[in-house]
Design a protein around this motif. Sequence first.
Motif, PDB file in Angstrom:
ATOM      1  N   ARG A   1       0.782  -1.304  -0.166  1.00  0.00           N
ATOM      2  CA  ARG A   1      -0.073  -0.009   0.216  1.00  0.00           C
ATOM      3  C   ARG A   1       0.851   1.278  -0.049  1.00  0.00           C
ATOM      4  NH1 ARG A   1      -5.483  -1.205   2.880  1.00  0.00           N
ATOM      5  NH2 ARG A   1      -5.447  -3.489   2.524  1.00  0.00           N
TER       6      ARG A   1
ATOM      7  N   ALA B   1       1.000  12.620  -1.707  1.00  0.00           N
ATOM      8  CA  ALA B   1       0.967  11.402  -1.631  1.00  0.00           C
ATOM      9  C   ALA B   1       1.282  10.812   0.035  1.00  0.00           C
ATOM     10  CB  ALA B   1       2.436  11.036  -2.380  1.00  0.00           C
TER      11      ALA B   1
ATOM     12  N   PRO C   1       2.511   4.717  -0.747  1.00  0.00           N
ATOM     13  CA  PRO C   1       2.220   5.719  -1.829  1.00  0.00           C
ATOM     14  C   PRO C   1       3.060   5.658  -2.910  1.00  0.00           C
ATOM     15  CG  PRO C   1       2.003   6.548   0.300  1.00  0.00           C
ATOM     16  CD  PRO C   1       2.716   5.216   0.650  1.00  0.00           C
TER      17      PRO C   1
ATOM     18  N   ASP D   1      -0.471   6.774  -6.851  1.00  0.00           N
ATOM     19  CA  ASP D   1      -1.192   7.673  -6.172  1.00  0.00           C
ATOM     20  C   ASP D   1      -1.096   8.916  -6.725  1.00  0.00           C
ATOM     21  OD1 ASP D   1      -1.758   6.499  -3.145  1.00  0.00           O
ATOM     22  OD2 ASP D   1      -0.035   5.588  -4.292  1.00  0.00           O
ATOM     23  N   GLU D   2       0.107   9.527  -7.137  1.00  0.00           N
ATOM     24  CA  GLU D   2       0.322  10.874  -7.830  1.00  0.00           C
ATOM     25  C   GLU D   2       1.042  10.826  -8.962  1.00  0.00           C
ATOM     26  OE1 GLU D   2      -1.352  13.541  -6.700  1.00  0.00           O
ATOM     27  OE2 GLU D   2      -2.240  12.515  -4.788  1.00  0.00           O
TER      28      GLU D   2
ATOM     29  N   GLN E   1      -3.680  10.657   1.533  1.00  0.00           N
ATOM     30  CA  GLN E   1      -3.642   9.112   1.157  1.00  0.00           C
ATOM     31  C   GLN E   1      -5.100   8.667   1.180  1.00  0.00           C
ATOM     32  OE1 GLN E   1      -1.143   6.236   2.925  1.00  0.00           O
ATOM     33  NE2 GLN E   1       0.639   7.755   3.102  1.00  0.00           N
ATOM     34  N   ARG E   2      -5.615   8.172  -0.102  1.00  0.00           N
ATOM     35  CA  ARG E   2      -7.020   7.543  -0.108  1.00  0.00           C
ATOM     36  C   ARG E   2      -7.173   6.128   0.383  1.00  0.00           C
ATOM     37  NH1 ARG E   2      -6.818   8.038  -5.753  1.00  0.00           N
ATOM     38  NH2 ARG E   2      -4.740   8.800  -5.668  1.00  0.00           N
TER      39      ARG E   2
ATOM     40  N   PRO F   1      -4.882   2.745  -4.706  1.00  0.00           N
ATOM     41  CA  PRO F   1      -5.685   3.790  -3.951  1.00  0.00           C
ATOM     42  C   PRO F   1      -7.023   3.896  -4.748  1.00  0.00           C
ATOM     43  CG  PRO F   1      -4.016   4.599  -5.117  1.00  0.00           C
ATOM     44  CD  PRO F   1      -3.595   3.208  -5.197  1.00  0.00           C
TER      45      PRO F   1
END
Length: 301
Positions: A97, A140, A99, A121-122, A144-145, A156
């Motif tokens: 998980r 990031a 980022p 993520d980004e 965080q999602r 994410p």
Amino acid sequence: MSETSALLRHVNLPATTVLIVEDNDGLRRMIVEVLRASGFQQLIQARDAEEAIELLGAYNPDLMILDWNLPGLSGIDLTLLLRQAAVTEDARFPNPRIPVLMLTGRQRSRDVTEARNAGVDEFVIKPFSTRSLMRGVASALCRQRPFIVSAGYVGPCRRRRKDEDYRGLMRRVDDIEAAADRHSRALFQQTLSVELEALHALMSARGGLHKETLDYLIERTSEAETQAVRYRQRLLAEATRSLKEYVSYFGNAAEPDVLDVHLDSIRRLNALRNEDTAEALTIIRQLEALVKNRKRKRLSA
């Protein structure tokens, strides 16, 4: 205080481990120094995905900054392997998980979609400024999602806010694609200025110039000079050439104030709609006089 600074105030920067995966040695070192100047201390580096996999297992970093185009496995391939470890346990990836901040020059809608579907993520587009890089890092780490594990997607949550000011992972593909077309030339004009901004931050943080930053500067200014000629921006090419020749001539003895004058001159030339003005010619003459004066002083010393 900027939004990025406000976000990073809540992060224990010295204790945060960041893995930078970039095969371009100069760019990788530049990213490392920008992060170090911002307060990060635990910085590990990899030149390709295979090396990155070893470091992910050994250090379990808090963030991975990852180039798309890597030799061998691409950044997308690595991200897919990482995220799949959330479904099928893989000892190589202790934290599937983590980022992921993707660096790339790709801007087409299908590329953006591919990155999102891989679990990125980004997404920071090259050429990037120190500000945009740190904004991506802050987002990031601090925004965080929810992490999704499903039959069709692992990563994410891809749902984004409908906020016109939101600048995360490509809020609206069509907008970004259109903006890329409108600003392709403007991005070129900003590239050298952006990278010198990062160099200025490095000089301030390290108290001077070092061979690796000088080598990177020469590499990037040579490319910028070529592009300025291509776009028929004659005086911008001259200013860029002046900077490259000055750094090549003086090396480690290059003076930060002379670099600052070049940076300011390039920014001023970029801001002019028409290079054929008295102001633009004056800028070039001042650069020529400055460099000539410094060379004369060196020879007489």
